[in-house]
Design an enzyme around this catalytic site. Structure first.
Site, PDB file in Angstrom:
ATOM      1  N   SER A  43       0.832  -1.201   0.000  1.00  5.66           N
ATOM      2  CA  SER A  43       0.000   0.000   0.000  1.00  5.66           C
ATOM      3  C   SER A  43       0.864   1.247   0.000  1.00  5.66           C
ATOM      4  O   SER A  43       1.978   1.250   0.547  1.00  5.66           O
ATOM      5  CB  SER A  43      -0.846  -0.032   1.278  1.00  5.66           C
ATOM      6  OG  SER A  43      -1.436   1.222   1.499  1.00  5.66           O
ATOM      7  N   TYR A  77      -1.903  -0.921  10.960  1.00  9.42           N
ATOM      8  CA  TYR A  77      -2.162  -1.501   9.630  1.00  9.42           C
ATOM      9  C   TYR A  77      -0.982  -1.235   8.695  1.00  9.42           C
ATOM     10  O   TYR A  77      -0.451  -2.139   8.045  1.00  9.42           O
ATOM     11  CB  TYR A  77      -3.454  -0.919   9.030  1.00  9.42           C
ATOM     12  CG  TYR A  77      -3.591  -1.198   7.553  1.00  9.42           C
ATOM     13  CD1 TYR A  77      -3.909  -2.470   7.092  1.00  9.42           C
ATOM     14  CD2 TYR A  77      -3.359  -0.189   6.599  1.00  9.42           C
ATOM     15  CE1 TYR A  77      -4.003  -2.739   5.728  1.00  9.42           C
ATOM     16  CE2 TYR A  77      -3.460  -0.450   5.244  1.00  9.42           C
ATOM     17  CZ  TYR A  77      -3.778  -1.720   4.811  1.00  9.42           C
ATOM     18  OH  TYR A  77      -3.867  -1.983   3.460  1.00  9.42           O
ATOM     19  N   LYS A 111       1.982  -3.797   6.709  1.00  8.22           N
ATOM     20  CA  LYS A 111       2.382  -3.807   5.294  1.00  8.22           C
ATOM     21  C   LYS A 111       3.897  -3.629   5.181  1.00  8.22           C
ATOM     22  O   LYS A 111       4.559  -4.298   4.398  1.00  8.22           O
ATOM     23  CB  LYS A 111       1.661  -2.692   4.525  1.00  8.22           C
ATOM     24  CG  LYS A 111       0.172  -2.922   4.380  1.00  8.22           C
ATOM     25  CD  LYS A 111      -0.118  -4.093   3.464  1.00  8.22           C
ATOM     26  CE  LYS A 111      -1.552  -4.537   3.529  1.00  8.22           C
ATOM     27  NZ  LYS A 111      -1.807  -5.825   2.891  1.00  8.22           N
TER      28      LYS A 111
HETATM   29  P1  NAD Z   1     -11.180  -7.044   1.247  1.00 12.84           P
HETATM   30  O1  NAD Z   1     -11.441  -7.055   2.712  1.00 12.84           O
HETATM   31  O2  NAD Z   1     -12.324  -6.792   0.329  1.00 12.84           O
HETATM   32  O3  NAD Z   1     -10.529  -8.439   0.809  1.00 12.84           O
HETATM   33  C1  NAD Z   1      -9.676  -9.182   1.670  1.00 12.84           C
HETATM   34  C2  NAD Z   1     -10.142 -10.638   1.632  1.00 12.84           C
HETATM   35  O4  NAD Z   1      -9.281 -11.408   2.466  1.00 12.84           O
HETATM   36  C3  NAD Z   1     -11.567 -10.819   2.168  1.00 12.84           C
HETATM   37  O5  NAD Z   1     -12.310 -11.610   1.257  1.00 12.84           O
HETATM   38  C4  NAD Z   1     -11.362 -11.531   3.503  1.00 12.84           C
HETATM   39  O6  NAD Z   1     -12.452 -12.402   3.795  1.00 12.84           O
HETATM   40  C5  NAD Z   1     -10.063 -12.291   3.259  1.00 12.84           C
HETATM   41  N1  NAD Z   1      -9.269 -12.570   4.460  1.00 12.84           N
HETATM   42  C6  NAD Z   1      -8.883 -11.710   5.439  1.00 12.84           C
HETATM   43  N2  NAD Z   1      -8.139 -12.344   6.349  1.00 12.84           N
HETATM   44  C7  NAD Z   1      -8.020 -13.636   5.933  1.00 12.84           C
HETATM   45  C8  NAD Z   1      -7.368 -14.785   6.444  1.00 12.84           C
HETATM   46  N3  NAD Z   1      -6.690 -14.736   7.598  1.00 12.84           N
HETATM   47  N4  NAD Z   1      -7.440 -15.935   5.753  1.00 12.84           N
HETATM   48  C9  NAD Z   1      -8.136 -16.002   4.596  1.00 12.84           C
HETATM   49  N5  NAD Z   1      -8.797 -14.963   4.072  1.00 12.84           N
HETATM   50  C10 NAD Z   1      -8.726 -13.791   4.730  1.00 12.84           C
HETATM   51  O7  NAD Z   1      -9.998  -6.014   0.970  1.00 12.84           O
HETATM   52  P2  NAD Z   1      -9.413  -5.453  -0.399  1.00 12.84           P
HETATM   53  O8  NAD Z   1      -9.750  -4.026  -0.485  1.00 12.84           O
HETATM   54  O9  NAD Z   1      -9.778  -6.357  -1.508  1.00 12.84           O
HETATM   55  O10 NAD Z   1      -7.855  -5.535  -0.096  1.00 12.84           O
HETATM   56  C11 NAD Z   1      -7.053  -6.625  -0.523  1.00 12.84           C
HETATM   57  C12 NAD Z   1      -5.630  -6.404  -0.059  1.00 12.84           C
HETATM   58  O11 NAD Z   1      -5.153  -5.170  -0.597  1.00 12.84           O
HETATM   59  C13 NAD Z   1      -5.469  -6.293   1.454  1.00 12.84           C
HETATM   60  O12 NAD Z   1      -4.264  -6.942   1.820  1.00 12.84           O
HETATM   61  C14 NAD Z   1      -5.355  -4.800   1.684  1.00 12.84           C
HETATM   62  O13 NAD Z   1      -4.635  -4.513   2.850  1.00 12.84           O
HETATM   63  C15 NAD Z   1      -4.620  -4.346   0.441  1.00 12.84           C
HETATM   64  N6  NAD Z   1      -4.852  -2.932   0.110  1.00 12.84           N
HETATM   65  C16 NAD Z   1      -6.132  -2.470  -0.072  1.00 12.84           C
HETATM   66  C17 NAD Z   1      -6.346  -1.119  -0.350  1.00 12.84           C
HETATM   67  C18 NAD Z   1      -7.742  -0.572  -0.519  1.00 12.84           C
HETATM   68  O14 NAD Z   1      -7.899   0.644  -0.503  1.00 12.84           O
HETATM   69  N7  NAD Z   1      -8.773  -1.403  -0.714  1.00 12.84           N
HETATM   70  C19 NAD Z   1      -5.250  -0.242  -0.472  1.00 12.84           C
HETATM   71  C20 NAD Z   1      -3.966  -0.747  -0.310  1.00 12.84           C
HETATM   72  C21 NAD Z   1      -3.778  -2.100  -0.023  1.00 12.84           C
HETATM   73  N1  UFG Z   2     -12.564  11.161   3.502  1.00 16.21           N
HETATM   74  C1  UFG Z   2     -13.588  12.023   3.832  1.00 16.21           C
HETATM   75  N2  UFG Z   2     -14.746  11.487   4.310  1.00 16.21           N
HETATM   76  C2  UFG Z   2     -14.937  10.143   4.451  1.00 16.21           C
HETATM   77  C3  UFG Z   2     -13.885   9.275   4.104  1.00 16.21           C
HETATM   78  C4  UFG Z   2     -12.701   9.823   3.641  1.00 16.21           C
HETATM   79  O1  UFG Z   2     -13.463  13.239   3.717  1.00 16.21           O
HETATM   80  O2  UFG Z   2     -16.033   9.729   4.904  1.00 16.21           O
HETATM   81  C5  UFG Z   2     -11.328  11.734   2.925  1.00 16.21           C
HETATM   82  C6  UFG Z   2     -10.062  11.406   3.702  1.00 16.21           C
HETATM   83  O3  UFG Z   2      -9.841  12.364   4.697  1.00 16.21           O
HETATM   84  C7  UFG Z   2      -9.021  11.418   2.571  1.00 16.21           C
HETATM   85  C8  UFG Z   2      -9.781  10.911   1.351  1.00 16.21           C
HETATM   86  O4  UFG Z   2     -11.162  11.143   1.646  1.00 16.21           O
HETATM   87  O5  UFG Z   2      -8.598  12.731   2.314  1.00 16.21           O
HETATM   88  C9  UFG Z   2      -9.580   9.432   1.059  1.00 16.21           C
HETATM   89  O6  UFG Z   2      -9.848   8.673   2.240  1.00 16.21           O
HETATM   90  P1  UFG Z   2     -10.005   7.089   2.215  1.00 16.21           P
HETATM   91  O7  UFG Z   2     -10.351   6.646   3.593  1.00 16.21           O
HETATM   92  O8  UFG Z   2     -10.919   6.680   1.110  1.00 16.21           O
HETATM   93  O9  UFG Z   2      -8.551   6.583   1.768  1.00 16.21           O
HETATM   94  P2  UFG Z   2      -7.117   6.802   2.465  1.00 16.21           P
HETATM   95  O10 UFG Z   2      -6.278   7.542   1.483  1.00 16.21           O
HETATM   96  O11 UFG Z   2      -7.234   7.369   3.816  1.00 16.21           O
HETATM   97  O12 UFG Z   2      -6.600   5.297   2.619  1.00 16.21           O
HETATM   98  C10 UFG Z   2      -6.742   4.297   1.602  1.00 16.21           C
HETATM   99  C11 UFG Z   2      -6.890   2.928   2.279  1.00 16.21           C
HETATM  100  C12 UFG Z   2      -5.615   2.563   2.981  1.00 16.21           C
HETATM  101  C13 UFG Z   2      -4.465   2.623   2.011  1.00 16.21           C
HETATM  102  C14 UFG Z   2      -4.393   3.986   1.341  1.00 16.21           C
HETATM  103  C15 UFG Z   2      -3.349   3.940   0.271  1.00 16.21           C
HETATM  104  O13 UFG Z   2      -7.967   2.936   3.221  1.00 16.21           O
HETATM  105  O14 UFG Z   2      -5.719   1.230   3.457  1.00 16.21           O
HETATM  106  O15 UFG Z   2      -5.643   4.310   0.742  1.00 16.21           O
HETATM  107  O16 UFG Z   2      -3.166   5.209  -0.292  1.00 16.21           O
HETATM  108  F1  UFG Z   2      -3.321   2.390   2.662  1.00 16.21           F
END
Ligand code: NAD
Ligand code: UFG
Length: 344
Positions: free
Chosen positions: A129, A153, A157
């Site tokens: 991330s 969190y 990572k």
């Molecule tokens: P998500 O929660 O939709 O998907 C994660 C999946 O992993 C889920 O289906 C959950 O049931 C499964 N899971 C969690 N723990 C588990 C375990 N111990 N064993 C087996 N399955 C398990 O999340 P996502 O948004 O699809 O994110 C996927 C990955 O990308 C995560 O590692 C997250 O940290 C990373 N990531 C997400 C974002 C974002 O903004 N969505 C940003 C940066 C990194």
């Molecule tokens: N925000 C609002 N209102 C809300 C939610 C978010 O104003 O209800 C704002 C936040 O302050 C930020 C922007 O919208 O400025 C984006 O916020 P998000 O929560 O959607 O995303 P973040 O950038 O905080 O974080 C996300 C994931 C993290 C990941 C990161 C990587 O949640 O797990 O992107 O850039 F690490």
């Protein structure tokens, strides 16, 4: 087209990013085996994937921390590579339950890597991330920007990145990709799969989408006094399908490389503010989206966006979908989902 289909184990493949990547992998000619404990996802996603690709991925319900299960999976299937999405991802929750996050994300990754080593499967693509960059010292963020974590969190990572780097340096044959995602949004354009947060969404886009459907009253804008053009936070939003295709490109790179460690940003290189996102979603949905400016959310940074050159140079991959497409696809999915919810 690949002559004999290679099997990729996708941990967390029922989730948001994993499900879209499963579609992209199937479309690129891979067979997908998903391991997911369904702690944050719904098994109905598997049928939805089949509607898109014509093929339901193999699915094993289970936990990445279950070493016995992992050993069975690696001995029963000829797995070529692992895409590791499984993990917990809520920043606020990670501060309240750090041990659960270290156990799931760090211990879970260790169990997986040990099982891979034992089974001689040494190709892994890891979901990292942009959070590993901490508060940016310079923009755009290049992959060699110093790393730091501001919450548990983010620390999980960073720790898993370091574990993978150490492992890679310790033993020949490992092919490791660290993919640093910026802010994935949007959905498959079929409207069959998308982001389905449980309870109140933590992230901006799903919250905005739920205001557009009328499920929530108004968006809370976390701070309008940042040093940004309109005072609200700026992020690099990337369509989840572009992100998914970035994974396929990373896997192809791993297969061809002589075992280089790949670290790349997956972003668009462009930042949008919270107010710009709300306006784009209003345009896509045709709905008025009320909002109220409230206090900053603790731990938030002002702005971040990716330098995308390394991904293009090494993978030949660039994100191509625009912000209007991201919002239109997210809106189509949200309408389907809220229709299903009220119908069932
Ligand atoms: P998500 O929660 O939709 O998907 C994660 C999946 O992993 C889920 O289906 C959950 O049931 C499964 N899971 C969690 N723990 C588990 C375990 N111990 N064993 C087996 N399955 C398990 O999340 P996502 O948004 O699809 O994110 C996927 C990955 O990308 C995560 O590692 C997250 O940290 C990373 N990531 C997400 C974002 C974002 O903004 N969505 C940003 C940066 C990194
Ligand atoms: N925000 C609002 N209102 C809300 C939610 C978010 O104003 O209800 C704002 C936040 O302050 C930020 C922007 O919208 O400025 C984006 O916020 P998000 O929560 O959607 O995303 P973040 O950038 O905080 O974080 C996300 C994931 C993290 C990941 C990161 C990587 O949640 O797990 O992107 O850039 F690490």
């Amino acid at each position: 087209m690949i002559a004999e289909k290679e099997t990729v184990l996708v941990t967390g493949g029922v989730g948001y990013i994993g499900s879209h990547t499963t579609v992209a992998l199937q479309e690129a000619g891979y067979r997908v085996l998903i391991l997911d404990n369904l702690c944050n996802s719904d098994v109905a996603v598997l049928k939805a994937i089949a509607k898109i690709t014509g093929e339901e991925p193999c699915f094993i319900e289970g936990d990445i921390r279950d070493r016995g299960l992992l050993d069975k999976i690696f001995s029963n299937y000829r797995i070529k590579a692992v895409m590791h999405f499984a993990g917990l991802k809520a920043v606020g929750e990670s501060a309240e339950q750090p041990l659960a996050y270290y156990d799931n994300n760090v211990n879970g990754s260790l169990q997986l890597l040990q099982a891979m080593q034992e089974a001689d499967v040494r190709t892994i693509v890891f979901s990292s991330s942009a959070t590993v960059y901490g508060d940016p010292q310079s923009l755009p963020l290049t992959e060699n920007h110093p790393r730091s974590a501001t919450n548990p969190y983010g620390n999980t990572k960073l720790m898993v990145e370091e574990i993978l780097e150490n492992l890679y340096a310790s033993e020949a044959g490992w092919r490791v990709a660290l993919l640093r995602y910026f802010n994935p949004i949007g959905a498959h354009r079929s409207g069959q799969i998308g982001e389905a947060p449980q309870g109140t969404p933590n992230n901006l886009l799903p919250y905005v989408a739920q205001v557009a459907t009328g499920r929530r009253a108004q968006v809370q804008v976390f701070g309008a006094d940042y040093d940004t053009p309109d005072g609200t936070g700026v992020r690099d939003y990337i369509h989840v399908l572009d992100l998914a295709q970035g994974h396929v490109a990373a896997l192809a790179y791993c297969k061809q490389s002589d075992g280089e460690l790949l670290t790349v940003n997956l972003g668009t290189g462009k930042g949008y503010s919270v107010l710009e996102i709300i306006a784009a979603f209003e345009q896509a949905s045709g709905k008025h989206i009320p909002y109220q400016v409230v206090a900053r959310r603790p731990g938030d940074i002002a702005e971040c966006w990716a330098d995308t050159e390394q991904a293009y140079r090494l993978l030949g991959w660039r994100a191509s979908r625009t912000l209007p497409e991201m919002c239109e696809d997210a809106w189509r999915w949200e309408q389907n989902r809220s229709g299903q919810a009220s119908g069932g």
